[in-house]
Design a protein around this motif. Structure first.
Motif, PDB file in Angstrom:
ATOM      1  N   VAL A  31      -1.748   1.123   4.407  1.00  0.00           N
ATOM      2  CA  VAL A  31      -2.022   1.062   5.836  1.00  0.00           C
ATOM      3  C   VAL A  31      -3.435   0.519   5.996  1.00  0.00           C
ATOM      4  O   VAL A  31      -4.363   0.959   5.342  1.00  0.00           O
ATOM      5  CB  VAL A  31      -1.907   2.455   6.491  1.00  0.00           C
ATOM      6  N   THR A  32      -3.606  -0.438   6.888  1.00  0.00           N
ATOM      7  CA  THR A  32      -4.927  -0.976   7.138  1.00  0.00           C
ATOM      8  C   THR A  32      -5.448  -0.414   8.439  1.00  0.00           C
ATOM      9  O   THR A  32      -4.695  -0.241   9.400  1.00  0.00           O
ATOM     10  CB  THR A  32      -4.882  -2.521   7.225  1.00  0.00           C
ATOM     11  N   MET A  33      -6.705  -0.128   8.440  1.00  0.00           N
ATOM     12  CA  MET A  33      -7.330   0.416   9.633  1.00  0.00           C
ATOM     13  C   MET A  33      -7.764  -0.748  10.514  1.00  0.00           C
ATOM     14  O   MET A  33      -8.431  -1.661  10.042  1.00  0.00           O
ATOM     15  CB  MET A  33      -8.536   1.279   9.274  1.00  0.00           C
ATOM     16  N   PRO A  34      -7.411  -0.739  11.799  1.00  0.00           N
ATOM     17  CA  PRO A  34      -7.847  -1.819  12.677  1.00  0.00           C
ATOM     18  C   PRO A  34      -9.346  -1.742  12.911  1.00  0.00           C
ATOM     19  O   PRO A  34      -9.921  -0.660  12.964  1.00  0.00           O
ATOM     20  CB  PRO A  34      -7.059  -1.580  13.958  1.00  0.00           C
ATOM     21  N   THR A  35      -9.980  -2.881  13.026  1.00  0.00           N
ATOM     22  CA  THR A  35     -11.428  -2.936  13.267  1.00  0.00           C
ATOM     23  C   THR A  35     -11.707  -3.854  14.433  1.00  0.00           C
ATOM     24  O   THR A  35     -10.874  -4.681  14.819  1.00  0.00           O
ATOM     25  CB  THR A  35     -12.170  -3.454  12.022  1.00  0.00           C
ATOM     26  N   THR A  37      -8.419  14.919   4.797  1.00  0.00           N
ATOM     27  CA  THR A  37      -7.565  14.145   5.690  1.00  0.00           C
ATOM     28  C   THR A  37      -6.590  13.335   4.864  1.00  0.00           C
ATOM     29  O   THR A  37      -6.883  12.931   3.738  1.00  0.00           O
ATOM     30  CB  THR A  37      -8.399  13.211   6.570  1.00  0.00           C
ATOM     31  N   GLU A  97      -9.533  -5.539  17.668  1.00  0.00           N
ATOM     32  CA  GLU A  97      -8.182  -5.049  17.399  1.00  0.00           C
ATOM     33  C   GLU A  97      -8.125  -3.522  17.601  1.00  0.00           C
ATOM     34  O   GLU A  97      -7.155  -2.998  18.134  1.00  0.00           O
ATOM     35  CB  GLU A  97      -7.840  -5.387  15.958  1.00  0.00           C
ATOM     36  N   ALA A  98      -9.185  -2.836  17.185  1.00  0.00           N
ATOM     37  CA  ALA A  98      -9.215  -1.383  17.336  1.00  0.00           C
ATOM     38  C   ALA A  98      -9.471  -0.957  18.776  1.00  0.00           C
ATOM     39  O   ALA A  98      -8.925   0.029  19.260  1.00  0.00           O
ATOM     40  CB  ALA A  98     -10.296  -0.785  16.445  1.00  0.00           C
ATOM     41  N   ILE A 157      -4.548   9.946   4.488  1.00  0.00           N
ATOM     42  CA  ILE A 157      -4.417   8.550   4.913  1.00  0.00           C
ATOM     43  C   ILE A 157      -3.252   7.960   4.117  1.00  0.00           C
ATOM     44  O   ILE A 157      -3.290   7.929   2.886  1.00  0.00           O
ATOM     45  CB  ILE A 157      -5.705   7.748   4.643  1.00  0.00           C
TER      46      ILE A 157
END
Length: 129
Positions: free
Chosen positions: A113-117, A107, A120-121, A109
């Motif tokens: 870029v920050t992954m929402p958690t 994959t 927020e996600a 990425i």
């Protein structure tokens, strides 16, 4: 397309070469005891003028039939050649594919870029997180 046609056939044993048939033929197809099949139209006038009955009408293969036979023979030879030569076009040392193994797809990425958690996600006010 007709594959057969009617033409005159002269019996050489009965023909006395009187040439009455030659005079009666409108296409000059007769040369006793021969018949020029390319000129004969199969009208049958020669059969009535022969005093000895040496001329009969016969069924012969037409030019279209000969062309058809040659085309079928060439197609058969081509298919046989294709069947014989096909294994040479595909190498025998090709890698085998095992469809029972799991394939992992890498994959991508993007950087920075920050992954929402958490909430927020899930989206604010959705009840998750």
């Amino acid at each position: 397309m007709k594959l057969t046609r009617r033409v005159a056939a002269i019996d050489g044993d009965r023909c006395v070469k009187c040439n009455l048939c030659v005079r009666a033929c409108p296409t000059s197809a007769l040369r006793p005891p021969r018949v020029l099949y390319s000129r004969c139209t199969g009208c049958g006038l020669c059969t009535y003028t022969c005093p000895r009955g040496a001329i009969k009408m016969a069924t012969r293969l037409s030019l279209a039939a000969y062309v058809f036979i040659v085309a079928v023979a060439l197609a058969g030879v081509a298919l046989a050649g294709l069947a014989v030569l096909t294994p040479y076009f595909y190498p025998s040392n090709h890698p085998t594919i095992n469809f029972t193994t799991n394939i992992t797809i890498p994959t991508f990425i993007p950087a920075n870029v920050t992954m929402p958690t958490g909430e927020e996600a899930a989206g604010a006010g959705s009840g998750f997180g």
